[in-house]
Design a protein around this motif. Structure first.
Motif, PDB file in Angstrom:
ATOM      1  N   UNK A  92       0.842  -1.189   0.000  1.00 50.82           N
ATOM      2  CA  UNK A  92       0.000   0.000   0.000  1.00 50.82           C
ATOM      3  C   UNK A  92       0.879   1.241   0.000  1.00 50.82           C
ATOM      4  N   UNK A  93       1.189   1.741  -1.186  1.00 50.17           N
ATOM      5  CA  UNK A  93       2.063   2.899  -1.341  1.00 50.17           C
ATOM      6  C   UNK A  93       1.581   3.728  -2.519  1.00 50.17           C
ATOM      7  N   UNK A  94       1.867   5.017  -2.452  1.00 47.21           N
ATOM      8  CA  UNK A  94       1.434   5.946  -3.492  1.00 47.21           C
ATOM      9  C   UNK A  94       2.594   6.885  -3.797  1.00 47.21           C
ATOM     10  N   UNK A  95       3.119   6.798  -5.018  1.00 44.45           N
ATOM     11  CA  UNK A  95       4.245   7.660  -5.396  1.00 44.45           C
ATOM     12  C   UNK A  95       3.871   9.134  -5.260  1.00 44.45           C
ATOM     13  N   UNK A  96       2.611   9.464  -5.501  1.00 41.03           N
ATOM     14  CA  UNK A  96       2.177  10.846  -5.405  1.00 41.03           C
ATOM     15  C   UNK A  96       2.250  11.409  -3.996  1.00 41.03           C
ATOM     16  N   UNK A  97       2.230  10.538  -2.981  1.00 47.01           N
ATOM     17  CA  UNK A  97       2.325  10.976  -1.583  1.00 47.01           C
ATOM     18  C   UNK A  97       3.754  10.923  -1.046  1.00 47.01           C
ATOM     19  N   UNK A  98       4.694  10.461  -1.866  1.00 47.81           N
ATOM     20  CA  UNK A  98       6.078  10.315  -1.414  1.00 47.81           C
ATOM     21  C   UNK A  98       6.735  11.681  -1.213  1.00 47.81           C
ATOM     22  N   UNK A  99       7.699  11.716  -0.294  1.00 51.31           N
ATOM     23  CA  UNK A  99       8.425  12.959  -0.036  1.00 51.31           C
ATOM     24  C   UNK A  99       9.905  12.626   0.145  1.00 51.31           C
ATOM     25  N   UNK A 100      10.758  13.405  -0.528  1.00 52.40           N
ATOM     26  CA  UNK A 100      12.204  13.190  -0.464  1.00 52.40           C
ATOM     27  C   UNK A 100      12.764  13.873   0.780  1.00 52.40           C
ATOM     28  N   UNK A 114      14.769  12.423 -11.469  1.00 53.18           N
ATOM     29  CA  UNK A 114      13.333  12.640 -11.615  1.00 53.18           C
ATOM     30  C   UNK A 114      12.497  11.461 -11.088  1.00 53.18           C
ATOM     31  N   UNK A 115      11.662  10.865 -11.927  1.00 51.82           N
ATOM     32  CA  UNK A 115      10.698   9.878 -11.440  1.00 51.82           C
ATOM     33  C   UNK A 115      11.377   8.633 -10.885  1.00 51.82           C
ATOM     34  N   UNK A 116      12.550   8.339 -11.358  1.00 50.29           N
ATOM     35  CA  UNK A 116      13.315   7.231 -10.788  1.00 50.29           C
ATOM     36  C   UNK A 116      13.530   7.452  -9.297  1.00 50.29           C
ATOM     37  N   UNK A 117      13.838   8.687  -8.903  1.00 49.58           N
ATOM     38  CA  UNK A 117      14.006   9.020  -7.490  1.00 49.58           C
ATOM     39  C   UNK A 117      12.679   8.933  -6.751  1.00 49.58           C
ATOM     40  N   UNK A 118      11.627   9.446  -7.343  1.00 50.45           N
ATOM     41  CA  UNK A 118      10.320   9.432  -6.680  1.00 50.45           C
ATOM     42  C   UNK A 118       9.832   8.005  -6.441  1.00 50.45           C
ATOM     43  N   UNK A 119      10.165   7.099  -7.350  1.00 45.93           N
ATOM     44  CA  UNK A 119       9.679   5.721  -7.229  1.00 45.93           C
ATOM     45  C   UNK A 119      10.581   4.820  -6.387  1.00 45.93           C
ATOM     46  N   UNK A 120      11.583   5.372  -5.758  1.00 51.87           N
ATOM     47  CA  UNK A 120      12.527   4.561  -4.989  1.00 51.87           C
ATOM     48  C   UNK A 120      11.932   4.192  -3.624  1.00 51.87           C
ATOM     49  N   UNK A 121      10.757   3.612  -3.649  1.00 45.08           N
ATOM     50  CA  UNK A 121      10.044   3.234  -2.424  1.00 45.08           C
ATOM     51  C   UNK A 121      10.379   1.790  -2.078  1.00 45.08           C
ATOM     52  N   UNK A 122      11.647   1.510  -1.935  1.00 44.85           N
ATOM     53  CA  UNK A 122      12.132   0.148  -1.710  1.00 44.85           C
ATOM     54  C   UNK A 122      13.146   0.163  -0.567  1.00 44.85           C
ATOM     55  N   UNK A 123      13.321  -0.995   0.051  1.00 48.20           N
ATOM     56  CA  UNK A 123      14.266  -1.121   1.162  1.00 48.20           C
ATOM     57  C   UNK A 123      15.128  -2.368   0.985  1.00 48.20           C
ATOM     58  N   UNK A 124      16.399  -2.251   1.367  1.00 50.78           N
ATOM     59  CA  UNK A 124      17.336  -3.357   1.245  1.00 50.78           C
ATOM     60  C   UNK A 124      18.057  -3.645   2.552  1.00 50.78           C
ATOM     61  N   UNK A 125      18.704  -4.799   2.585  1.00 51.45           N
ATOM     62  CA  UNK A 125      19.593  -5.201   3.672  1.00 51.45           C
ATOM     63  C   UNK A 125      21.016  -5.219   3.124  1.00 51.45           C
TER      64      UNK A 125
END
Length: 376
Positions: A92-100, A114-125
Motif C-alpha cells: 500500500x504505497x502511493x508515489x504521489x504521496x512520497x516525499x524526499x 526525476x521519477x526514478x528518485x520518486x519511485x525509490x520506495x524500496x528497502x534493502x539489507x
C-alpha cells in the motif's frame, strides 16, 4: 581460512506505515528525532529509516544487536502511530504521496533522476564483512558476483508494487536495476583502478559521488569492508543472520582463492552476462521457482542450488563456528519458503493487501531465538 573470523555488520532499511491504514507514510523526521543518532539515519525517502549495527564477531551477537535495534525503532514508531516493516516493498504505497528527505544531495538526485528518485520506495539489507586491504576487497567483490543471486532469492520479499502483484518475488530488484551503476561489478586488478573508474563516472556527470556506486557487491564507500547490497530487506532477523553468515564464509573462501592465484593458480573468470541473467531469475523466482546454479550455469531447484552452496562453504563456516547455525537456518528458510510466498498466501485468504502488511509488521517484530538453534 586462517585466523579468527572477520567482523561483520548490517545496515537495515525499514518502511514506515500508518498503524491504522497500513499505508506507507513520509514520517521519518519526527521518528528520527526520538532515536539514537549513532544507530539510525535518514534515507532518500521520508518513509524510510535505516539502522546500523555495530561490528559483530559472532552471528548470535549480530542477531541480538539487530533485534535490539528493531525493538528501539518499533517502540519509537508506536508512540507516533506508525508501524515498521522490513521488506523490499510494501503493498500500500502511493508515489504521489512520497516525499524526499531534506538536503542538497537528495535534492540533486531528485533533479537529475526525476521519477526514478520518486519511485525509490524500496528497502534493502546491506551486509558488511571486514576486509581492510582495499586491493583484496576489490578483487573479492568481483569474484563473488555469481553467488549474489542465491542470496537475493533467500531475501526475496517484494512481490507487491503500488498495489499490484508483480509476478516477481523481488520486484525491488527490478526497480533498483534502473539506476546507472546497479548490477554486478566488473573486475579491476587494484583498488586504484577501481577508484579511477569511479572518478570517471563522476566526471561524466552521470553520478554525483562515490556513494552512488550501487553494485550488488562492492568495496564499501565509507568503511573497510566488502559490502553485499543485492538483498531485499528481510522481515525475519533469522534470514539476515543466514545471509550474513553465508556472505562472510564466501568472502573468506574467495580470499583463499585470490591468495592461491597470486601463487600461480589459474584465475577464475566471471561472466557478468551470466550473473545478470541469474539475478533476474532469482528476482523472478525467489525460493519457489528455479535458480541458476552458480557453478554449473543450469537451472535447478532452490533447495538443491542453495544446499550445494551451503555444503561447499562448510570449511569456512566451521572455521568461523557458524556451521550448525547457518546450515540449520538454511534448511528452515527452504522449508518455510520466501517472504514473497508468505505474503501471497496472506493475501489469498481474504484478498486484502492490509493483511499482507499485517503479516510483515508481525514478522518484523518477531525477533530471533537466543539459542544457537533455528526457530521451529
Amino acid at each position: 581460512m586462517t585466523g579468527p573470523p572477520s567482523t561483520l555488520g548490517v545496515e537495515e532499511e525499514f518502511h514506515l506505515v500508518d498503524a491504522r491504514t497500513r499505508r506507507l507514510v513520509p514520517r521519518s523526521e519526527p521518528l528520527l528525532n526520538l532515536l539514537p543518532k549513532d544507530s539510525f539515519t535518514e534515507e532518500l525517502h521520508c518513509s524510510t529509516v535505516e539502522s546500523n549495527s555495530r561490528p559483530c564477531l559472532c552471528l548470535d551477537e549480530l542477531a541480538r544487536e539487530l533485534g535490539a535495534l528493531r525493538e528501539t525503532l518499533i517502540g519509537g514508531a508506536a508512540g507516533l502511530g506508525l508501524g515498521v516493516v522490513a521488506a523490499g516493498s510494501v503493498p500500500l504505497a502511493d508515489v504521489g504521496q512520497a516525499r524526499i528527505s531534506a538536503g542538497p544531495r537528495y535534492a540533486r538526485m531528485l533533479r537529475d533522476y526525476q521519477h526514478l528518485t520518486r519511485e525509490q520506495l524500496i528497502c534493502g539489507t546491506h551486509v558488511h564483512v571486514e576486509l581492510a586491504d582495499r586491493d583484496l576487497a576489490t578483487l573479492v567483490a568481483h569474484r563473488l558476483a555469481p553467488w549474489a543471486p542465491p542470496l537475493l532469492a533467500l531475501s526475496a520479499s517484494s512481490p507487491y508494487w503500488l498495489g499490484a502483484d508483480t509476478g516477481y518475488a523481488s520486484y525491488r530488484t527490478m526497480v533498483w536495476r534502473r539506476w546507472p551503476t546497479a548490477g554486478p561489478m566488473a573486475g579491476y586488478d587494484s583498488a586504484a583502478a577501481y577508484e579511477r573508474m569511479i572518478a570517471g563516472l563522476i566526471r561524466s556527470g552521470v553520478i554525483g559521488d562515490s556513494g552512488m556506486i550501487y553494485f550488488d557487491i562492492r568495496p564499501s564507500a565509507h568503511v573497510p569492508t566488502v559490502e553485499l547490497r543485492i538483498c531485499d530487506s528481510c522481515p525475519r532477523v533469522a534470514d539476515i543472520v543466514l545471509v550474513a553468515g553465508l556472505f562472510r564464509a564466501m568472502v573468506a573462501r574467495e580470499l583463499e582463492c585470490v591468495r592461491r592465484e597470486r601463487c600461480g593458480a589459474a584465475a577464475r573468470e566471471v561472466s557478468l552476462e551470466a550473473v545478470r541473467a541469474a539475478t533476474w531469475q532469482a528476482a523472478r523466482a525467489g525460493l519457489e521457482g528455479t535458480l541458476v546454479d552458480p557453478v554449473l550455469g543450469v537451472p535447478g531447484r532452490p533447495g538443491r542450488v542453495i544446499g550445494r552452496m551451503v555444503d561447499a562453504l562448510r570449511p569456512q563456516l566451521e572455521q568461523a563456528g557458524d556451521w550448525t547455525l547457518v546450515s540449520g537456518l538454511a534448511r528452515e528458510a527452504l522449508r518455510r519458503g520466501s517472504s514473497a510466498r508468505r505474503q501471497r498466501v496472506a493475501y489469498a485468504r481474504r484478498g486484502r493487501l492490509a493483511d499482507v502488511v499485517d503479516l510483515l509488521l508481525a514478522e518484523t517484530r518477531s525477533g530471533f531465538p537466543t539459542s544457537r538453534r533455528p526457530a521451529a
